[in-house]
Design a protein around this motif. Sequence first.
Motif, PDB file in Angstrom:
ATOM      1  N   ALA A   1      10.048  -6.475  -4.935  1.00  0.00           N
ATOM      2  CA  ALA A   1      10.546  -7.335  -3.856  1.00  0.00           C
ATOM      3  C   ALA A   1       9.410  -7.747  -2.923  1.00  0.00           C
ATOM      4  O   ALA A   1       9.317  -8.913  -2.527  1.00  0.00           O
ATOM      5  CB  ALA A   1      11.641  -6.613  -3.082  1.00  0.00           C
ATOM      6  N   LEU A   2       8.536  -6.798  -2.584  1.00  0.00           N
ATOM      7  CA  LEU A   2       7.404  -7.131  -1.715  1.00  0.00           C
ATOM      8  C   LEU A   2       6.431  -8.077  -2.409  1.00  0.00           C
ATOM      9  O   LEU A   2       5.938  -9.029  -1.792  1.00  0.00           O
ATOM     10  CB  LEU A   2       6.671  -5.858  -1.289  1.00  0.00           C
ATOM     11  N   ALA A   3       6.159  -7.823  -3.683  1.00  0.00           N
ATOM     12  CA  ALA A   3       5.242  -8.691  -4.432  1.00  0.00           C
ATOM     13  C   ALA A   3       5.814 -10.099  -4.547  1.00  0.00           C
ATOM     14  O   ALA A   3       5.078 -11.089  -4.412  1.00  0.00           O
ATOM     15  CB  ALA A   3       4.975  -8.103  -5.811  1.00  0.00           C
ATOM     16  N   ASP A   4       7.115 -10.214  -4.767  1.00  0.00           N
ATOM     17  CA  ASP A   4       7.764 -11.524  -4.829  1.00  0.00           C
ATOM     18  C   ASP A   4       7.680 -12.237  -3.484  1.00  0.00           C
ATOM     19  O   ASP A   4       7.427 -13.448  -3.420  1.00  0.00           O
ATOM     20  CB  ASP A   4       9.213 -11.355  -5.268  1.00  0.00           C
ATOM     21  N   ARG A   5       7.872 -11.491  -2.409  1.00  0.00           N
ATOM     22  CA  ARG A   5       7.837 -12.086  -1.069  1.00  0.00           C
ATOM     23  C   ARG A   5       6.440 -12.579  -0.709  1.00  0.00           C
ATOM     24  O   ARG A   5       6.277 -13.680  -0.173  1.00  0.00           O
ATOM     25  CB  ARG A   5       8.325 -11.066  -0.035  1.00  0.00           C
TER      26      ARG A   5
ATOM     27  N   ASP B   1       0.832  -1.208   0.000  1.00  0.00           N
ATOM     28  CA  ASP B   1       0.000   0.000   0.000  1.00  0.00           C
ATOM     29  C   ASP B   1       0.865   1.257   0.000  1.00  0.00           C
ATOM     30  O   ASP B   1       0.595   2.217  -0.726  1.00  0.00           O
ATOM     31  CB  ASP B   1      -0.935   0.019   1.207  1.00  0.00           C
ATOM     32  N   TYR B   2       1.917   1.252   0.818  1.00  0.00           N
ATOM     33  CA  TYR B   2       2.838   2.390   0.870  1.00  0.00           C
ATOM     34  C   TYR B   2       3.503   2.596  -0.490  1.00  0.00           C
ATOM     35  O   TYR B   2       3.580   3.718  -1.000  1.00  0.00           O
ATOM     36  CB  TYR B   2       3.903   2.158   1.946  1.00  0.00           C
ATOM     37  N   SER B   3       3.958   1.515  -1.096  1.00  0.00           N
ATOM     38  CA  SER B   3       4.638   1.613  -2.378  1.00  0.00           C
ATOM     39  C   SER B   3       3.691   2.102  -3.470  1.00  0.00           C
ATOM     40  O   SER B   3       4.085   2.901  -4.322  1.00  0.00           O
ATOM     41  CB  SER B   3       5.229   0.255  -2.753  1.00  0.00           C
ATOM     42  N   ALA B   4       2.447   1.654  -3.453  1.00  0.00           N
ATOM     43  CA  ALA B   4       1.471   2.110  -4.438  1.00  0.00           C
ATOM     44  C   ALA B   4       1.182   3.599  -4.268  1.00  0.00           C
ATOM     45  O   ALA B   4       1.068   4.339  -5.257  1.00  0.00           O
ATOM     46  CB  ALA B   4       0.182   1.298  -4.320  1.00  0.00           C
ATOM     47  N   LEU B   5       1.060   4.050  -3.023  1.00  0.00           N
ATOM     48  CA  LEU B   5       0.831   5.474  -2.770  1.00  0.00           C
ATOM     49  C   LEU B   5       2.027   6.302  -3.228  1.00  0.00           C
ATOM     50  O   LEU B   5       1.874   7.348  -3.859  1.00  0.00           O
ATOM     51  CB  LEU B   5       0.557   5.716  -1.286  1.00  0.00           C
ATOM     52  N   LYS B   6       3.222   5.821  -2.931  1.00  0.00           N
ATOM     53  CA  LYS B   6       4.431   6.526  -3.354  1.00  0.00           C
ATOM     54  C   LYS B   6       4.501   6.583  -4.875  1.00  0.00           C
ATOM     55  O   LYS B   6       4.891   7.603  -5.447  1.00  0.00           O
ATOM     56  CB  LYS B   6       5.673   5.863  -2.774  1.00  0.00           C
ATOM     57  N   GLN B   7       4.108   5.519  -5.553  1.00  0.00           N
ATOM     58  CA  GLN B   7       4.088   5.498  -7.011  1.00  0.00           C
ATOM     59  C   GLN B   7       3.158   6.581  -7.552  1.00  0.00           C
ATOM     60  O   GLN B   7       3.511   7.293  -8.495  1.00  0.00           O
ATOM     61  CB  GLN B   7       3.632   4.118  -7.494  1.00  0.00           C
ATOM     62  N   LYS B   8       1.983   6.729  -6.946  1.00  0.00           N
ATOM     63  CA  LYS B   8       1.031   7.752  -7.394  1.00  0.00           C
ATOM     64  C   LYS B   8       1.589   9.155  -7.190  1.00  0.00           C
ATOM     65  O   LYS B   8       1.433  10.018  -8.051  1.00  0.00           O
ATOM     66  CB  LYS B   8      -0.286   7.605  -6.641  1.00  0.00           C
TER      67      LYS B   8
END
Length: 130
Positions: free
Chosen positions: A110-114, A16-23
Amino acid sequence: MKIFSDSFSNLEKGLDYSALKQKVIANNIANADTPNYKSKDVSFKEIFDETKANELTAHRTDSRHFSFHSSASHPAIMTNRNLSFNQNGNSVDVDKEMADLATNQIYYNALADRISGKFTSLSNIIKGGR
């Protein structure tokens, strides 16, 4: 009864954090030529405090000790108001944003792979190791 460990929820919060940062990064890049636009950033510390502060418990032996409660209720998107890279008042540094975008993409992958590995392990357990 808790079926899943905390690792699933922690990985989900990281995604969620990574998706928000992407936006936020994409919004900064899209507004690179907008006059007086100030770049934004996501504060990981605020998000970390929000998600972890309520889970921590400690015995305070002195009233001067810090408490473990967080007042943050939403992810902190901060605006960098003091910077100006262009004559039109815009504070977006496209090179920095592109580097942040690449870093965030590596983090997300990395998170998606984990989390995929966690679900694969769970699937193997359900199948009985076959």
